[in-house]
Design a protein around this motif. Structure first.
Motif, PDB file in Angstrom:
ATOM      1  N   TRP A 302       0.833  -1.208   0.000  1.00  0.00           N
ATOM      2  CA  TRP A 302       0.000   0.000   0.000  1.00  0.00           C
ATOM      3  C   TRP A 302       0.867   1.257   0.000  1.00  0.00           C
ATOM      4  CZ3 TRP A 302      -5.211   0.516  -0.529  1.00  0.00           C
ATOM      5  CH2 TRP A 302      -5.748   1.779  -0.282  1.00  0.00           C
ATOM      6  N   THR A 303       1.893   1.277   0.842  1.00  0.00           N
ATOM      7  CA  THR A 303       2.745   2.467   0.959  1.00  0.00           C
ATOM      8  C   THR A 303       3.731   2.595  -0.198  1.00  0.00           C
ATOM      9  OG1 THR A 303       4.292   1.211   2.359  1.00  0.00           O
ATOM     10  CG2 THR A 303       2.574   2.512   3.465  1.00  0.00           C
ATOM     11  N   SER A 304       4.008   1.511  -0.906  1.00  0.00           N
ATOM     12  CA  SER A 304       4.963   1.563  -2.018  1.00  0.00           C
ATOM     13  C   SER A 304       4.289   1.904  -3.343  1.00  0.00           C
ATOM     14  CB  SER A 304       5.697   0.229  -2.141  1.00  0.00           C
ATOM     15  OG  SER A 304       4.792  -0.822  -2.444  1.00  0.00           O
ATOM     16  N   GLY A 305       3.008   2.259  -3.301  1.00  0.00           N
ATOM     17  CA  GLY A 305       2.330   2.696  -4.516  1.00  0.00           C
ATOM     18  C   GLY A 305       1.667   1.595  -5.300  1.00  0.00           C
ATOM     19  N   SER A 306       1.365   0.456  -4.659  1.00  0.00           N
ATOM     20  CA  SER A 306       0.677  -0.651  -5.341  1.00  0.00           C
ATOM     21  C   SER A 306      -0.580  -1.028  -4.562  1.00  0.00           C
ATOM     22  CB  SER A 306       1.604  -1.865  -5.482  1.00  0.00           C
ATOM     23  OG  SER A 306       2.755  -1.547  -6.219  1.00  0.00           O
ATOM     24  N   PRO A 307      -1.562  -0.120  -4.498  1.00  0.00           N
ATOM     25  CA  PRO A 307      -2.770  -0.415  -3.712  1.00  0.00           C
ATOM     26  C   PRO A 307      -3.570  -1.597  -4.249  1.00  0.00           C
ATOM     27  CG  PRO A 307      -3.080   1.553  -5.045  1.00  0.00           C
ATOM     28  CD  PRO A 307      -1.636   1.201  -5.149  1.00  0.00           C
ATOM     29  N   ALA A 308      -3.518  -1.828  -5.557  1.00  0.00           N
ATOM     30  CA  ALA A 308      -4.253  -2.961  -6.123  1.00  0.00           C
ATOM     31  C   ALA A 308      -3.704  -4.287  -5.601  1.00  0.00           C
ATOM     32  CB  ALA A 308      -4.197  -2.927  -7.644  1.00  0.00           C
ATOM     33  N   LEU A 309      -2.356  -4.426  -5.586  1.00  0.00           N
ATOM     34  CA  LEU A 309      -1.749  -5.650  -5.064  1.00  0.00           C
ATOM     35  C   LEU A 309      -1.983  -5.783  -3.567  1.00  0.00           C
ATOM     36  CD1 LEU A 309       1.644  -5.780  -7.004  1.00  0.00           C
ATOM     37  CD2 LEU A 309      -0.488  -6.994  -7.482  1.00  0.00           C
ATOM     38  N   ALA A 310      -1.949  -4.653  -2.852  1.00  0.00           N
ATOM     39  CA  ALA A 310      -2.240  -4.690  -1.418  1.00  0.00           C
ATOM     40  C   ALA A 310      -3.654  -5.196  -1.176  1.00  0.00           C
ATOM     41  CB  ALA A 310      -2.059  -3.301  -0.818  1.00  0.00           C
ATOM     42  N   ALA A 311      -4.597  -4.751  -2.014  1.00  0.00           N
ATOM     43  CA  ALA A 311      -5.986  -5.194  -1.869  1.00  0.00           C
ATOM     44  C   ALA A 311      -6.125  -6.681  -2.170  1.00  0.00           C
ATOM     45  CB  ALA A 311      -6.881  -4.375  -2.794  1.00  0.00           C
ATOM     46  N   ILE A 312      -5.400  -7.158  -3.201  1.00  0.00           N
ATOM     47  CA  ILE A 312      -5.473  -8.583  -3.558  1.00  0.00           C
ATOM     48  C   ILE A 312      -4.972  -9.448  -2.413  1.00  0.00           C
ATOM     49  CG2 ILE A 312      -4.515 -10.356  -5.064  1.00  0.00           C
ATOM     50  CD1 ILE A 312      -4.555  -8.321  -7.331  1.00  0.00           C
ATOM     51  N   ILE A 313      -3.803  -9.088  -1.843  1.00  0.00           N
ATOM     52  CA  ILE A 313      -3.236  -9.876  -0.745  1.00  0.00           C
ATOM     53  C   ILE A 313      -4.122  -9.786   0.500  1.00  0.00           C
ATOM     54  CG2 ILE A 313      -1.256 -10.095   0.802  1.00  0.00           C
ATOM     55  CD1 ILE A 313       0.532  -9.216  -1.441  1.00  0.00           C
ATOM     56  N   PHE A 314      -4.658  -8.594   0.777  1.00  0.00           N
ATOM     57  CA  PHE A 314      -5.521  -8.426   1.942  1.00  0.00           C
ATOM     58  C   PHE A 314      -6.775  -9.296   1.820  1.00  0.00           C
ATOM     59  CE2 PHE A 314      -9.058  -6.205   4.056  1.00  0.00           C
ATOM     60  CZ  PHE A 314      -8.575  -6.187   5.355  1.00  0.00           C
ATOM     61  N   ILE A 315      -7.363  -9.301   0.635  1.00  0.00           N
ATOM     62  CA  ILE A 315      -8.587 -10.092   0.437  1.00  0.00           C
ATOM     63  C   ILE A 315      -8.275 -11.582   0.488  1.00  0.00           C
ATOM     64  CG2 ILE A 315     -10.375 -10.692  -1.238  1.00  0.00           C
ATOM     65  CD1 ILE A 315     -10.300  -7.766  -2.162  1.00  0.00           C
ATOM     66  N   ALA A 316      -7.204 -12.008  -0.222  1.00  0.00           N
ATOM     67  CA  ALA A 316      -6.898 -13.438  -0.315  1.00  0.00           C
ATOM     68  C   ALA A 316      -6.375 -14.012   0.996  1.00  0.00           C
ATOM     69  CB  ALA A 316      -5.880 -13.679  -1.428  1.00  0.00           C
ATOM     70  N   SER A 317      -5.591 -13.235   1.743  1.00  0.00           N
ATOM     71  CA  SER A 317      -4.903 -13.769   2.917  1.00  0.00           C
ATOM     72  C   SER A 317      -5.584 -13.451   4.240  1.00  0.00           C
ATOM     73  CB  SER A 317      -3.464 -13.238   2.958  1.00  0.00           C
ATOM     74  OG  SER A 317      -2.763 -13.595   1.787  1.00  0.00           O
ATOM     75  N   ILE A 318      -6.450 -12.442   4.272  1.00  0.00           N
ATOM     76  CA  ILE A 318      -7.083 -12.054   5.536  1.00  0.00           C
ATOM     77  C   ILE A 318      -8.606 -12.169   5.453  1.00  0.00           C
ATOM     78  CG2 ILE A 318      -7.415 -10.170   7.186  1.00  0.00           C
ATOM     79  CD1 ILE A 318      -4.614  -9.217   6.482  1.00  0.00           C
ATOM     80  N   VAL A 319      -9.200 -11.508   4.451  1.00  0.00           N
ATOM     81  CA  VAL A 319     -10.663 -11.496   4.357  1.00  0.00           C
ATOM     82  C   VAL A 319     -11.210 -12.886   4.022  1.00  0.00           C
ATOM     83  CG1 VAL A 319     -12.631 -10.529   3.127  1.00  0.00           C
ATOM     84  CG2 VAL A 319     -10.694  -9.061   3.726  1.00  0.00           C
ATOM     85  N   VAL A 320     -10.631 -13.524   3.003  1.00  0.00           N
ATOM     86  CA  VAL A 320     -11.154 -14.823   2.562  1.00  0.00           C
ATOM     87  C   VAL A 320     -11.091 -15.887   3.664  1.00  0.00           C
ATOM     88  CG1 VAL A 320     -10.736 -16.752   0.982  1.00  0.00           C
ATOM     89  CG2 VAL A 320     -10.820 -14.421   0.103  1.00  0.00           C
ATOM     90  N   PRO A 321      -9.945 -16.063   4.389  1.00  0.00           N
ATOM     91  CA  PRO A 321      -9.943 -17.070   5.460  1.00  0.00           C
ATOM     92  C   PRO A 321     -10.991 -16.811   6.541  1.00  0.00           C
ATOM     93  CG  PRO A 321      -7.699 -16.470   4.898  1.00  0.00           C
ATOM     94  CD  PRO A 321      -8.593 -15.512   4.176  1.00  0.00           C
ATOM     95  N   VAL A 322     -11.171 -15.532   6.934  1.00  0.00           N
ATOM     96  CA  VAL A 322     -12.169 -15.222   7.963  1.00  0.00           C
ATOM     97  C   VAL A 322     -13.574 -15.539   7.464  1.00  0.00           C
ATOM     98  CG1 VAL A 322     -13.227 -13.362   9.291  1.00  0.00           C
ATOM     99  CG2 VAL A 322     -10.745 -13.477   9.086  1.00  0.00           C
TER     100      VAL A 322
END
Length: 422
Positions: A302-322
């Motif tokens: 997110w801070t390195s200028g890649s919000p799309a990749l940050a969103a993908i990892i957040f959804i796949a690794s945090i949101v989806v398991p929960v």
């Protein structure tokens, strides 16, 4: 009516009569709207040609480097096998074995089995081991994760561009082509291949039998094989009944489905806590040692200028398991209480859980490639942490939990209005 004309819905158990479809058409269940089967080109020569091309592409992807990094006069490249070997040498044998099985072994089993079967069918023969090979294809498809690996490779490349010069290698293009080819290969339904093989000479053919509408109308007890799709009469004289065509064990409902689902679900929920708290990677560089958790990886992108990749990892690794844990708990609880509440919506929820389950492995694949690539001696070295092992276990346990749950339990308390089901 021929026995192959009957097909049972995987999600609710309603029996249907198979109808011919044109390519790319879908047949859906009249009750829960799940896809029963798709229309495909049942040309064994075409199937064999596409599968053979996928096999060659698979070999290129495994033995050629995926990407190369160059920084400060040092260079580092990695193949998928090399990345798995690095994990193994770092005492992460369970993670390495899991990645190997999901990305190399199971796709190889699927492609090898399909190639052998389709080449034999093209020659007009039903090959030895036909039934076991097609059962292996069905199992491999549920666990193979080539498409998830491809997204993980792309995320790793984007991540590495801020650390070093990235040079794309042939393995990357091979994995991209393999992902597209496997999308076509998946359309080759093993149940269709079973029906083709039944009409060809070869070992272990099942005797031809027919069903009559009168028998169905009288409520004759039937069982459907979830491996090959064959519908058979229930035999009360045997303790364990096996499919006459493929040899798989038959059961009206998965044995102790709810209890097993709860067991795997509880284990996954317990391991989810250390998976998020413990480091998944350690970075050793000239500037010291840094620990990275899953959350810190999201923050980095997110801070390195890649919000799309940050969103993908957040959804796949945090949101989806929960959401998987919550959804499976809801399904198991309502099935245990024999609830009639919104059966269609719960069935759709189950399909979503099954579909997204594998995508949580995305973070594990990114870690695997990152650890193998960042090997610059005294400049920087990245190693895997215990959080990666815990998170890998969470993904596997939730996938097993969803496979143990029998979606037909959702519909058992519902009035079928005269529909025949198994």
């Amino acid at each position: 009516m021929h026995r192959y004309d009957l097909i049972s819905c995987h999600d609710c158990g309603v029996l249907h009569q198979r109808r011919p479809l044109r390519p790319r058409e879908k047949a859906r269940c009249v009750r829960c709207r799940s896809v029963l089967y798709r229309g495909i080109h049942s040309d064994a020569s075409r199937m064999a040609a596409i599968t053979l091309a996928a096999v060659f592409t698979f070999l290129i992807a495994q033995f050629f480097p995926i990407v190369e990094l160059e920084v400060g006069g040092y260079s580092s490249s990695a193949t998928l096998l090399g990345a798995i070997r690095v994990l193994w040498m770092e005492k992460m044998q369970l993670v390495a074995a899991t990645v190997f099985v999901f990305t190399i072994l199971l796709p190889a089993v699927e492609l090898g089995s399909l190639l052998y079967v389709t080449l034999s069918l093209r020659g007009g023969q039903r090959p030895p081991g036909f039934d076991h090979l097609l059962r292996a294809v069905g199992l491999a498809r549920r666990w193979g994760m080539t498409e998830v690996l491809m997204i993980g490779i792309l995320i790793t490349i984007v991540k590495m561009t801020s650390l070093a010069q990235v040079v794309v290698q042939p393995g990357l293009f091979a994995f991209g082509a393999l992902t597209l080819m496997l999308a076509v290969v998946v359309s080759f339904d093993p149940k269709i291949l079973w029906n083709i093989g039944e009409h060809l000479p070869g070992p272990r053919r099942v005797a031809q039998k027919t069903f009559h509408y009168a028998a169905l109308a009288k409520g004759a007890p039937l069982l459907a094989c979830h491996s090959c799709g064959l519908v058979e009469s229930l035999r009360y004289t045997v303790r364990h009944q096996y499919c006459a065509r493929c040899g798989a064990r038959l059961h009206r409902r998965h044995p102790d489905s709810v209890g097993r689902t709860w067991a795997f679900l509880l284990a996954a929920a317990i391991l989810y806590i250390p998976a998020n708290l413990l480091p998944v990677m350690y970075t050793h560089s000239l500037f010291g040692k840094e620990d990275d958790t899953i959350i810190s990886g999201v923050v980095y992108f997110w801070t390195s200028g890649s919000p799309a990749l940050a969103a993908i990892i957040f959804i796949a690794s945090i949101v989806v398991p929960v959401l998987k844990l919550a959804a499976l708990a809801l399904l198991a609880w309502t099935a245990q209480r024999r609830s009639r509440w919104r059966p269609m919506q719960r069935t759709v929820l189950y399909r979503i859980v099954e579909f997204v389950g594998r995508w949580s492995m995305l973070d594990i694949f990114v870690i695997t490639l990152t650890v193998a690539l960042v090997r610059f001696q005294s400049l920087a070295v990245i190693t895997a942490g215990p959080g990666a092992l815990a998170f890998c276990a969470v993904v596997v346990l939730t996938m097993i939990a969803s496979m143990q749950f029998d979606p037909r339990l959702i519909w058992d308390p519902i009035d079928t209005h005269g529909e025949k089901h198994v």
